[in-house]
Design a protein around this motif. Structure first.
Motif, mmCIF file in Angstrom:
data_model
loop_
_atom_site.group_PDB
_atom_site.id
_atom_site.type_symbol
_atom_site.label_atom_id
_atom_site.label_comp_id
_atom_site.label_asym_id
_atom_site.label_seq_id
_atom_site.Cartn_x
_atom_site.Cartn_y
_atom_site.Cartn_z
ATOM 1 N N MET A 91 0.809 -1.225 0.000
ATOM 2 C CA MET A 91 0.000 0.000 0.000
ATOM 3 C C MET A 91 0.842 1.275 0.000
ATOM 4 O O MET A 91 0.324 2.354 -0.266
ATOM 5 N N ALA A 92 2.138 1.172 0.275
ATOM 6 C CA ALA A 92 3.001 2.358 0.333
ATOM 7 C C ALA A 92 3.923 2.463 -0.889
ATOM 8 O O ALA A 92 4.712 3.404 -0.978
ATOM 9 N N ARG A 93 3.812 1.548 -1.808
ATOM 10 C CA ARG A 93 4.693 1.564 -2.977
ATOM 11 C C ARG A 93 4.343 2.695 -3.933
ATOM 12 O O ARG A 93 3.233 3.199 -3.942
ATOM 13 N N GLY A 94 5.335 3.082 -4.726
ATOM 14 C CA GLY A 94 5.117 4.114 -5.737
ATOM 15 C C GLY A 94 5.190 5.534 -5.205
ATOM 16 O O GLY A 94 4.878 6.477 -5.927
ATOM 17 N N GLN A 95 5.612 5.711 -3.964
ATOM 18 C CA GLN A 95 5.670 7.042 -3.364
ATOM 19 C C GLN A 95 7.104 7.514 -3.100
ATOM 20 O O GLN A 95 7.321 8.545 -2.488
ATOM 21 N N GLY A 96 8.097 6.733 -3.536
ATOM 22 C CA GLY A 96 9.485 7.119 -3.372
ATOM 23 C C GLY A 96 10.082 6.798 -2.010
ATOM 24 O O GLY A 96 11.204 7.206 -1.712
ATOM 25 N N PHE A 97 9.357 6.046 -1.173
ATOM 26 C CA PHE A 97 9.851 5.739 0.169
ATOM 27 C C PHE A 97 11.098 4.856 0.142
ATOM 28 O O PHE A 97 12.018 5.054 0.929
ATOM 29 N N ALA A 98 11.140 3.881 -0.754
ATOM 30 C CA ALA A 98 12.298 2.982 -0.815
ATOM 31 C C ALA A 98 13.560 3.758 -1.163
ATOM 32 O O ALA A 98 14.598 3.600 -0.511
ATOM 33 N N ARG A 99 13.480 4.608 -2.152
ATOM 34 C CA ARG A 99 14.655 5.382 -2.562
ATOM 35 C C ARG A 99 15.088 6.348 -1.465
ATOM 36 O O ARG A 99 16.275 6.482 -1.171
ATOM 37 N N GLU A 100 14.140 7.013 -0.838
ATOM 38 C CA GLU A 100 14.452 7.974 0.224
ATOM 39 C C GLU A 100 15.089 7.286 1.433
ATOM 40 O O GLU A 100 16.086 7.762 1.987
ATOM 41 N N ALA A 101 14.536 6.148 1.832
ATOM 42 C CA ALA A 101 15.082 5.406 2.973
ATOM 43 C C ALA A 101 16.451 4.824 2.626
ATOM 44 O O ALA A 101 17.392 4.892 3.432
ATOM 45 N N ALA A 102 16.579 4.262 1.433
ATOM 46 C CA ALA A 102 17.856 3.690 1.014
ATOM 47 C C ALA A 102 18.933 4.766 0.950
ATOM 48 O O ALA A 102 20.074 4.541 1.361
ATOM 49 N N ARG A 103 18.594 5.950 0.469
ATOM 50 C CA ARG A 103 19.554 7.057 0.398
ATOM 51 C C ARG A 103 20.070 7.399 1.802
ATOM 52 O O ARG A 103 21.259 7.602 2.006
ATOM 53 N N ALA A 104 19.180 7.439 2.794
ATOM 54 C CA ALA A 104 19.596 7.749 4.168
ATOM 55 C C ALA A 104 20.543 6.679 4.709
ATOM 56 O O ALA A 104 21.543 6.993 5.373
ATOM 57 N N VAL A 105 20.263 5.422 4.417
ATOM 58 C CA VAL A 105 21.100 4.320 4.896
ATOM 59 C C VAL A 105 22.436 4.300 4.155
ATOM 60 O O VAL A 105 23.483 4.038 4.755
ATOM 61 N N ILE A 106 22.433 4.614 2.864
ATOM 62 C CA ILE A 106 23.690 4.711 2.108
ATOM 63 C C ILE A 106 24.560 5.811 2.708
ATOM 64 O O ILE A 106 25.762 5.629 2.921
ATOM 65 N N ASP A 107 23.961 6.968 2.983
ATOM 66 C CA ASP A 107 24.711 8.070 3.597
ATOM 67 C C ASP A 107 25.296 7.652 4.943
ATOM 68 O O ASP A 107 26.437 7.974 5.258
ATOM 69 N N HIS A 108 24.505 6.941 5.739
ATOM 70 C CA HIS A 108 24.987 6.428 7.026
ATOM 71 C C HIS A 108 26.194 5.515 6.800
ATOM 72 O O HIS A 108 27.213 5.624 7.487
ATOM 73 N N GLY A 109 26.091 4.605 5.834
ATOM 74 C CA GLY A 109 27.173 3.670 5.554
ATOM 75 C C GLY A 109 28.450 4.361 5.103
ATOM 76 O O GLY A 109 29.549 4.006 5.535
ATOM 77 N N GLU A 110 28.303 5.372 4.265
ATOM 78 C CA GLU A 110 29.485 6.074 3.768
ATOM 79 C C GLU A 110 30.073 7.023 4.812
ATOM 80 O O GLU A 110 31.280 7.005 5.059
ATOM 81 N N ARG A 111 29.223 7.847 5.421
ATOM 82 C CA ARG A 111 29.718 8.877 6.341
ATOM 83 C C ARG A 111 30.100 8.336 7.710
ATOM 84 O O ARG A 111 31.098 8.748 8.281
ATOM 85 N N ARG A 112 29.294 7.434 8.250
ATOM 86 C CA ARG A 112 29.532 6.947 9.609
ATOM 87 C C ARG A 112 30.373 5.678 9.662
ATOM 88 O O ARG A 112 31.093 5.464 10.618
#
Length: 161
Positions: A91-112
């Protein structure tokens, strides 16, 4: 310029990746990550001592059930690869949530965590996750057969640092 809301690290009106955020100490579990529309909180699984683990994805400002999960976990025989994975409820697909959440986790992985490369796996027949990974800078890097005999497409992303 800082984003809206309180920083999950320092508690001030700063964006979640503010320079005032303390370094994530080893063994402290997973930080809460905040994006413009989402809050990512450590999942039920025990987080890794090195800052790896699974986050549940919640819509910011709403007291509701999570809309999905995103994870950053060491994989392989010697944990040589770090895998990014995500799942969004139907029910939450198609709203960009996966990309937005993945981007935050990628940033965490790279920066932290100082990660230089991430890997992800998709079913060859599932096009939506492949599109998301491509938009996040992942490149298809062949196929692999998993232990259960399932064929997957391997995606790799090298850090832009």
């Amino acid at each position: 310029m800082h984003g809206r809301g309180q920083c999950s690290f320092c508690g001030t009106d700063r964006e979640p990746s503010c320079e005032g955020a303390p370094e994530l100490p080893l063994g402290s579990g997973l930080p809460t990550l905040i994006t413009e529309r989402l809050v990512l909180r450590a999942g039920a699984a025990e987080p890794s001592a090195r800052g790896y683990g699974m986050w549940r994805i919640f819509r910011a400002g709403r007291g509701e059930l999570p809309v999905g999960e995103v994870a950053l976990l060491p994989r392989g025989q010697d944990c040589q690869e770090v895998e990014l994975s995500f799942r969004i409820d139907l029910m939450a697909r198609g709203q960009g949530f996966a990309r937005e959440a993945a981007r935050a986790v990628i940033d965490h992985g790279e920066r932290r965590l100082g990660l230089d490369e991430l890997v992800a796996f998709t079913n060859p027949d599932h096009r939506a996750p492949a599109r998301i990974l491509a938009r996040l800078g992942f490149v298809a890097d062949g196929r692999r057969t998993l232990a259960q005999g399932e064929q997957v497409v391997v995606w790799r992303r090298r850090s832009g640092r």
